[in-house]
Design a protein around this motif. Structure first.
Motif, PDB file in Angstrom:
ATOM      1  N   GLY A  87      35.693  41.042  40.672  1.00  0.00           N
ATOM      2  CA  GLY A  87      36.424  41.436  39.473  1.00  0.00           C
ATOM      3  C   GLY A  87      37.575  42.381  39.772  1.00  0.00           C
ATOM      4  N   ALA A  88      38.597  42.328  38.909  1.00  0.00           N
ATOM      5  CA  ALA A  88      39.757  43.202  39.032  1.00  0.00           C
ATOM      6  C   ALA A  88      40.478  43.292  37.693  1.00  0.00           C
ATOM      7  N   ILE A  89      41.153  44.403  37.493  1.00  0.00           N
ATOM      8  CA  ILE A  89      42.046  44.540  36.341  1.00  0.00           C
ATOM      9  C   ILE A  89      43.340  43.830  36.707  1.00  0.00           C
ATOM     10  N   GLU A  90      43.777  42.940  35.849  1.00  0.00           N
ATOM     11  CA  GLU A  90      45.037  42.228  36.089  1.00  0.00           C
ATOM     12  C   GLU A  90      46.193  42.899  35.366  1.00  0.00           C
ATOM     13  N   LYS A  91      45.912  43.434  34.161  1.00  0.00           N
ATOM     14  CA  LYS A  91      46.996  44.010  33.357  1.00  0.00           C
ATOM     15  C   LYS A  91      46.402  45.011  32.368  1.00  0.00           C
ATOM     16  N   LEU A  92      47.119  46.130  32.178  1.00  0.00           N
ATOM     17  CA  LEU A  92      46.742  47.127  31.167  1.00  0.00           C
ATOM     18  C   LEU A  92      47.758  47.123  30.044  1.00  0.00           C
ATOM     19  N   VAL A 100      40.319  39.806  35.482  1.00  0.00           N
ATOM     20  CA  VAL A 100      40.114  38.503  36.105  1.00  0.00           C
ATOM     21  C   VAL A 100      38.866  38.570  36.974  1.00  0.00           C
ATOM     22  N   GLN A 101      38.178  37.430  37.037  1.00  0.00           N
ATOM     23  CA  GLN A 101      36.969  37.330  37.831  1.00  0.00           C
ATOM     24  C   GLN A 101      36.949  35.996  38.568  1.00  0.00           C
ATOM     25  N   ILE A 102      36.411  36.035  39.766  1.00  0.00           N
ATOM     26  CA  ILE A 102      36.147  34.808  40.522  1.00  0.00           C
ATOM     27  C   ILE A 102      34.663  34.810  40.845  1.00  0.00           C
ATOM     28  N   VAL A 103      34.034  33.682  40.654  1.00  0.00           N
ATOM     29  CA  VAL A 103      32.645  33.508  41.079  1.00  0.00           C
ATOM     30  C   VAL A 103      32.671  32.616  42.310  1.00  0.00           C
ATOM     31  N   THR A 104      31.991  33.075  43.356  1.00  0.00           N
ATOM     32  CA  THR A 104      31.873  32.264  44.561  1.00  0.00           C
ATOM     33  C   THR A 104      30.403  31.964  44.815  1.00  0.00           C
ATOM     34  N   GLN A 105      30.183  30.826  45.452  1.00  0.00           N
ATOM     35  CA  GLN A 105      28.840  30.462  45.897  1.00  0.00           C
ATOM     36  C   GLN A 105      29.002  29.842  47.268  1.00  0.00           C
ATOM     37  N   GLY A 107      30.539  31.217  49.619  1.00  0.00           N
ATOM     38  CA  GLY A 107      31.889  31.563  50.047  1.00  0.00           C
ATOM     39  C   GLY A 107      32.996  30.742  49.404  1.00  0.00           C
ATOM     40  N   LYS A 108      32.640  29.800  48.546  1.00  0.00           N
ATOM     41  CA  LYS A 108      33.634  28.916  47.917  1.00  0.00           C
ATOM     42  C   LYS A 108      33.840  29.309  46.447  1.00  0.00           C
ATOM     43  N   PRO A 109      35.112  29.429  45.992  1.00  0.00           N
ATOM     44  CA  PRO A 109      35.342  29.715  44.568  1.00  0.00           C
ATOM     45  C   PRO A 109      34.862  28.563  43.698  1.00  0.00           C
ATOM     46  N   VAL A 110      34.028  28.902  42.697  1.00  0.00           N
ATOM     47  CA  VAL A 110      33.494  27.871  41.813  1.00  0.00           C
ATOM     48  C   VAL A 110      33.850  28.110  40.346  1.00  0.00           C
ATOM     49  N   VAL A 111      34.235  29.347  40.000  1.00  0.00           N
ATOM     50  CA  VAL A 111      34.606  29.676  38.626  1.00  0.00           C
ATOM     51  C   VAL A 111      35.699  30.740  38.662  1.00  0.00           C
ATOM     52  N   PHE A 112      36.682  30.598  37.773  1.00  0.00           N
ATOM     53  CA  PHE A 112      37.704  31.621  37.565  1.00  0.00           C
ATOM     54  C   PHE A 112      37.688  31.959  36.080  1.00  0.00           C
ATOM     55  N   ALA A 113      37.743  33.249  35.759  1.00  0.00           N
ATOM     56  CA  ALA A 113      37.752  33.666  34.352  1.00  0.00           C
ATOM     57  C   ALA A 113      38.791  34.753  34.139  1.00  0.00           C
ATOM     58  N   ARG A 114      39.388  34.724  32.957  1.00  0.00           N
ATOM     59  CA  ARG A 114      40.349  35.753  32.531  1.00  0.00           C
ATOM     60  C   ARG A 114      39.900  36.205  31.148  1.00  0.00           C
ATOM     61  N   ARG A 135      42.453  55.948  36.966  1.00  0.00           N
ATOM     62  CA  ARG A 135      41.668  55.291  38.008  1.00  0.00           C
ATOM     63  C   ARG A 135      41.937  53.790  38.107  1.00  0.00           C
ATOM     64  N   ALA A 136      42.639  53.236  37.153  1.00  0.00           N
ATOM     65  CA  ALA A 136      42.815  51.777  37.075  1.00  0.00           C
ATOM     66  C   ALA A 136      43.473  51.178  38.312  1.00  0.00           C
ATOM     67  N   ALA A 137      44.395  51.904  38.933  1.00  0.00           N
ATOM     68  CA  ALA A 137      45.073  51.351  40.103  1.00  0.00           C
ATOM     69  C   ALA A 137      44.084  50.973  41.201  1.00  0.00           C
ATOM     70  N   GLY A 138      43.037  51.757  41.359  1.00  0.00           N
ATOM     71  CA  GLY A 138      42.037  51.483  42.378  1.00  0.00           C
ATOM     72  C   GLY A 138      41.174  50.281  42.072  1.00  0.00           C
ATOM     73  N   TRP A 139      41.193  49.844  40.817  1.00  0.00           N
ATOM     74  CA  TRP A 139      40.377  48.711  40.393  1.00  0.00           C
ATOM     75  C   TRP A 139      41.238  47.503  40.006  1.00  0.00           C
ATOM     76  N   SER A 140      42.531  47.607  40.261  1.00  0.00           N
ATOM     77  CA  SER A 140      43.455  46.526  39.912  1.00  0.00           C
ATOM     78  C   SER A 140      43.521  45.474  41.002  1.00  0.00           C
ATOM     79  N   LEU A 141      43.965  44.299  40.589  1.00  0.00           N
ATOM     80  CA  LEU A 141      44.157  43.194  41.522  1.00  0.00           C
ATOM     81  C   LEU A 141      45.082  43.641  42.649  1.00  0.00           C
ATOM     82  N   ARG A 142      44.670  43.442  43.865  1.00  0.00           N
ATOM     83  CA  ARG A 142      45.478  43.857  45.033  1.00  0.00           C
ATOM     84  C   ARG A 142      46.576  42.830  45.306  1.00  0.00           C
ATOM     85  N   PRO A 143      47.703  43.305  45.844  1.00  0.00           N
ATOM     86  CA  PRO A 143      48.807  42.372  46.145  1.00  0.00           C
ATOM     87  C   PRO A 143      48.459  41.403  47.273  1.00  0.00           C
TER      88      PRO A 143
END
Length: 143
Positions: A87-92, A100-105, A107-114, A135-143
């Motif tokens: 999980g990550a913050i995409e936008k404030l 945004v969230q990615i679910v992997t199983q 090691g393979k991405p199987v679900v994407f959610a926004r 604190r949001a920057a530390g939990w935001s989507l990394r470049p």
């Protein structure tokens, strides 16, 4: 929702992850994890994300409300293999944020959610707390 940008499927961009164990009761008739069960697992992942990102202290006297969620199923998910939810913050915004969230199983991405989440106080939508914003920057989507 269109297929997600492949850059959003890079789990290294996500500052948070947790393991979720599917239950046998989560299966559908095809022996895949049911879509409704997956929505619940994404919710569990978001709650764990917020606990890690804020410890709930930032939200005293406030509540959060899901305004919108889009789930893109990218592959099949199976029992009993562990799922990892990233999980990550995409936008404030002023009173909302997009997660945004990615679910992997395996090691393979199987679900994407926004998900768009709105902060709510006694009078309705409320500004995101400054302590959380700091604190949001530390939990935001990394470049």
């Amino acid at each position: 929702m269109a297929r997600p940008d492949p850059a959003l499927l890079d789990t290294a961009r996500y500052p948070f992850s947790c393991a979720i164990e599917p239950r046998f009761s989560d299966l559908d008739l095809n022996h895949h994890i049911n879509n409704v069960a997956m929505a619940g697992m994404l919710e569990d992942g978001r709650v764990r994300f917020y606990r890690a990102a804020s410890g709930q202290d930032d939200f005293a006297g406030l509540a959060t409300m899901v305004a919108s969620i889009a789930i893109e199923y990218l592959g099949e998910t199976h029992y009993p293999e562990t799922l990892t939810i990233h999980g990550a913050i995409e936008k404030l915004g002023q009173s909302s944020q997009q997660v945004v969230q990615i679910v992997t199983q395996g090691g393979k991405p199987v679900v994407f959610a926004r998900t768009v989440i709105v902060m709510v106080g006694p009078q309705g939508p409320a500004p995101l707390p400054e302590a959380y914003r700091a604190r949001a920057a530390g939990w935001s989507l990394r470049p």
